[in-house]
Design an enzyme around this catalytic site. Sequence first.
Site, PDB file in Angstrom:
ATOM      1  NE  ARG A 124      -5.817  -1.827  16.056  1.00 36.02           N
ATOM      2  CZ  ARG A 124      -6.981  -2.459  15.919  1.00 36.02           C
ATOM      3  NH1 ARG A 124      -7.707  -2.770  16.973  1.00 36.02           N
ATOM      4  NH2 ARG A 124      -7.431  -2.786  14.714  1.00 36.02           N
ATOM      5  CE  LYS A 125      -8.188   1.014  10.583  1.00 33.66           C
ATOM      6  NZ  LYS A 125      -8.593   0.406   9.296  1.00 33.66           N
TER       7      LYS A 125
ATOM      8  CB  CYS B 135     -11.777  -2.009   4.407  1.00 34.44           C
ATOM      9  SG  CYS B 135     -10.766  -2.586   5.785  1.00 34.44           S
ATOM     10  N   GLY B 136     -14.761  -1.187   3.185  1.00 33.44           N
ATOM     11  CA  GLY B 136     -15.534  -0.671   2.063  1.00 33.44           C
ATOM     12  C   GLY B 136     -16.574   0.351   2.459  1.00 33.44           C
TER      13      GLY B 136
ATOM     14  NE  ARG C 225      -3.563   0.052   2.567  1.00 37.61           N
ATOM     15  CZ  ARG C 225      -3.995  -0.566   3.666  1.00 37.61           C
ATOM     16  NH1 ARG C 225      -3.574  -0.171   4.858  1.00 37.61           N
ATOM     17  NH2 ARG C 225      -4.835  -1.568   3.577  1.00 37.61           N
TER      18      ARG C 225
ATOM     19  N   GLY D  11     -16.207  -6.872   2.802  1.00 38.42           N
ATOM     20  CA  GLY D  11     -16.184  -8.324   2.927  1.00 38.42           C
ATOM     21  C   GLY D  11     -16.354  -8.822   4.345  1.00 38.42           C
TER      22      GLY D  11
END
Length: 588
Positions: A181-182, A456-457, A63, A451
Amino acid sequence: MSSEKEEWKAKLYGNEVREKVLEFARRGWDSIPEDEREKWFSRFKFWGLFHHRDGQESYFMLRLANCGGVLEPGQLRAIGEIARDYATGPVENPEFGDAWLDLTTRQSVQLHWLKLEDVPEIWERLEAVGVSSRSAGGDTMRNISACPVAGKADEYVETRTILDDIQADIRGDDDLANMPRKFNISVSGCRQGCAQDAINDIGLEPARKFIDGTEVRGFNVRVGGGLGSREPRRARPLDLFVRPEHAAETVRAFVTYYLEEGPRENRSKSRSRFFVDELGTDGIRDALDDRLAFELERAGTDFRGGYTYNAGRPTERGSHDHVGVYDQADGKNYVGLAVPVGRLPAEEAIELATLADEYGSGEVRLTRRQNPLLMDVSDGDLAALLAEPLLETHRPEPNPFVQGTMGCTGTEFCSLALTETKARTVRLLRWLGENVDLPDDVGRIKIHYSGCTADCGQAMTADIGLQGMRARKDGEMVEAVDVGLGGGMGENPSFIEWVRQRVPADELPGLVRNLVEAFAALREEGQTFRQWVDATGQETLVELAEPEEVSGYDDPCLGDAKQSWYPFDDGSSPAPTAADGTPLETGD
């Protein structure tokens, strides 16, 4: 007690990880001790390097990080050429073939099927044109999201300098690398809301105050937004107005506060949205007051009432997604193309770079909806650009289903996903475009497919949100989706309400058709899908969202693809493989 991953990071993380990646790459995939792979793969993510899922051992995703979606002249071409030369797997995708790249929901790029041994050369080629993968993954600050046309189109507050400062001085600071975390940052100076501050850990949105009779432009600050695990949160206002000269300093203060005080014991509760839950906005504001050198000011008047980006408003109200032809502030144009689910074949990416050079400045911008923008096109060149064959494939005026749809990676590569997403979504879009009509004034129906519940979508923010599940049908385990309706950003961000659970994937096209045709028949004049959902009772929506098998739709992998090594291959996995792609004699 800290988690195991925290112990790994405490020993080695941030910039130091790069040397270990290069060392393992020189020695080859099988030089990574089998019992240490999980540890190393966790660390590799800081440099944007993600190991593929089980059955795809020795293959990686890379990425990239490009602040605010900006790809400078030459950068897209380099990325496309790297995809062509290295992003080739042992099996082709039935919809996309081989050698392609994915545009992401954070305005960046992902490359798949990469071999570890090729990473040093890939990095060298990327960095030669100014592209990096540093801090593109892992427990750190991810790619900064922004208005994709910042500095080019009308902004109430100019942001490019602020974005560059955050990128260089905050994301680039290795002392801030090891977060709990992110962490997602957004900065937007436009009136459309296209950085979607409401789903970021910290978001700066344009605002104004009248002080001593003078209009002062700046930002209101929101914190603690995010999706995932079906525990989404809207970013909450801190009742804090910051002037542009204090914007980066304010971001650093919250980043540092979360880094130092954020919980690290339970990773499922370590995201900043739970940190804000615990401390409250008053507590966060007081802490920032202690950490900032300037006097805090109460929030100004924002522009959320005018937000249009994924806000469920009528098309004529303004830009929803930057797809189409739009004016720049300098009298030139930018042209936004629709790339379904963000997947772009390498040769098309290279051709797109050629068109950007020929008709514009060579600069390409990426949006949060997985689409590219060609920048700086003069009025005289516009007609010729629009006549190019590539723009028949990726149209600036696609059908409403294509224009509104996004999708995550899915089981093709992701170990968390429960279903395949991208090929299925493209087939769904094709079927809907051929079989379902919409009123002329409906410019897009936003369908977002994730998914799994990590989202994430961004299914939680869609007109029609899909999250991958599994279900039994005719005695067999099949891929399925939960379906929700009525999400969106804007003045009053809302998350979807679930109307159907575990719908077999081959019954999804019928469900969407039944729902959309009911919308077309029952809506009031000018009503958008989100407005119609808000005005329609939940019980009625459940009845209208009737799953149904349809003719002409062939699902690409109905039979529980998570159990296979690759959703589109019934054979045994060739992985792990050597640097040249041949199977290793001794594997895992």
